[in-house]
Design a protein around this motif. Structure first.
Motif, PDB file in Angstrom:
ATOM      1  N   ASN A 207       0.800  -1.228   0.000  1.00  0.00           N
ATOM      2  CA  ASN A 207       0.000   0.000   0.000  1.00  0.00           C
ATOM      3  C   ASN A 207       0.830   1.273   0.000  1.00  0.00           C
ATOM      4  N   MET A 209       2.057   3.848  -2.617  1.00  0.00           N
ATOM      5  CA  MET A 209       1.881   4.272  -3.998  1.00  0.00           C
ATOM      6  C   MET A 209       2.926   5.319  -4.344  1.00  0.00           C
ATOM      7  N   ASN A 240      -4.326   9.040  -8.130  1.00  0.00           N
ATOM      8  CA  ASN A 240      -3.743   7.762  -7.724  1.00  0.00           C
ATOM      9  C   ASN A 240      -4.448   7.193  -6.505  1.00  0.00           C
ATOM     10  N   SER A 244      -6.544   3.579  -6.564  1.00  0.00           N
ATOM     11  CA  SER A 244      -6.048   2.440  -5.791  1.00  0.00           C
ATOM     12  C   SER A 244      -6.724   2.233  -4.446  1.00  0.00           C
TER      13      SER A 244
END
Length: 249
Positions: A207, A209, A240, A244
């Motif tokens: 997790n 990014m 982003n 995600s």
């Protein structure tokens, strides 16, 4: 703050200069001091659907520079926080009230963010206060740092320190999978920049990014984002996050 409005979605802002808002900051040749041109782009105008945690840990409608209080009244300008938030609300108007928690300080190395330091303690303390006072959830840590470490060539040491920092924040906030949105440095002395980018790109944690900043435009010092790029990077980080982690709980 108007009424009983509380943020449902909390985002932590940490790192150094480009997170403390550099857009529109310039060196006044007459006084040789940094000033801000005071220009607020449409992507940064205030709205009651975006709040910020003040130095006194109360929720307020934000006005750039968001980091003015936390940054000891040093000169700041336009940053990533407002365009990030407004981009989310533009795409998802029903997302809920967003709460920003400014914690960045210019010129800080990664070692200054390790557990037990003043910066680390302040970040965790403000994050906990934000969550407790609002009843909302911390959705992500936005992280933009690395320029001050460009003189160091030990990529493995930087990577270890950065991973340790992320792990400690997650542990101390009881959020082991907390999304981290990390902007990758894109400017600096060529060799040392290569080491720092390599270290950031090789973070091996779930997790996390990575958001590229190559192609951004900078102020005269070639290090700090100008207003257009601060807005652009903020929107890019938001896109982003939505792609995600929009459904992340």
């Amino acid at each position: 703050m108007p009424g009983e409005l509380k943020p449902k979605n909390i985002f932590l802002l940490a790192g150094q200069s480009n997170m403390t808002e550099s857009g529109g900051v310039y060196n006044d040749t007459k006084t040789n001091l940094l000033n801000w041109d005071g220009k607020i782009p449409p992507q940064c105008t205030p709205t009651p659907n975006i709040l910020t945690l003040s130095i006194n840990k109360t929720w307020e409608i934000p006005h750039d520079p968001l980091h003015k209080e936390i940054h000891n009244l040093k000169t700041c300008g336009v940053g990533l926080g407002m365009p990030f938030s407004k981009q989310i609300l533009a795409k998802y108007p029903n997302y809920g009230v967003i709460g920003l928690v400014p914690c960045a300080i210019e010129g800080t190395k990664i070692e200054m963010w390790q557990k037990g330091t003043n910066l680390y303690n302040q970040l965790v303390d403000r994050a906990r206060a934000a969550r407790q006072s609002s009843g909302g959830n911390i959705r992500a840590l936005l992280w933009y740092q690395g320029k001050s470490d460009c003189g160091e060539q030990d990529s493995r040491l930087y990577t270890r320190r950065l991973e340790k920092f992320f792990k400690n924040v997650r542990h101390d906030l009881d959020s082991p999978d907390l999304p981290i949105l990390m902007v990758i440095v894109s400017t600096g002395p060529r060799k040392s920049l290569r080491f720092r980018r390599y270290a950031q790109l090789n973070i091996n944690l779930k997790n996390v990014m990575r958001i590229e900043s190559v192609g951004s435009t900078f102020l005269a010092d070639h290090l700090l984002l100008d207003t257009n790029s601060a807005v652009g990077i903020g929107q890019k980080v938001a896109n982003n996050f939505l792609y995600s982690f929009y459904h992340w709980k």
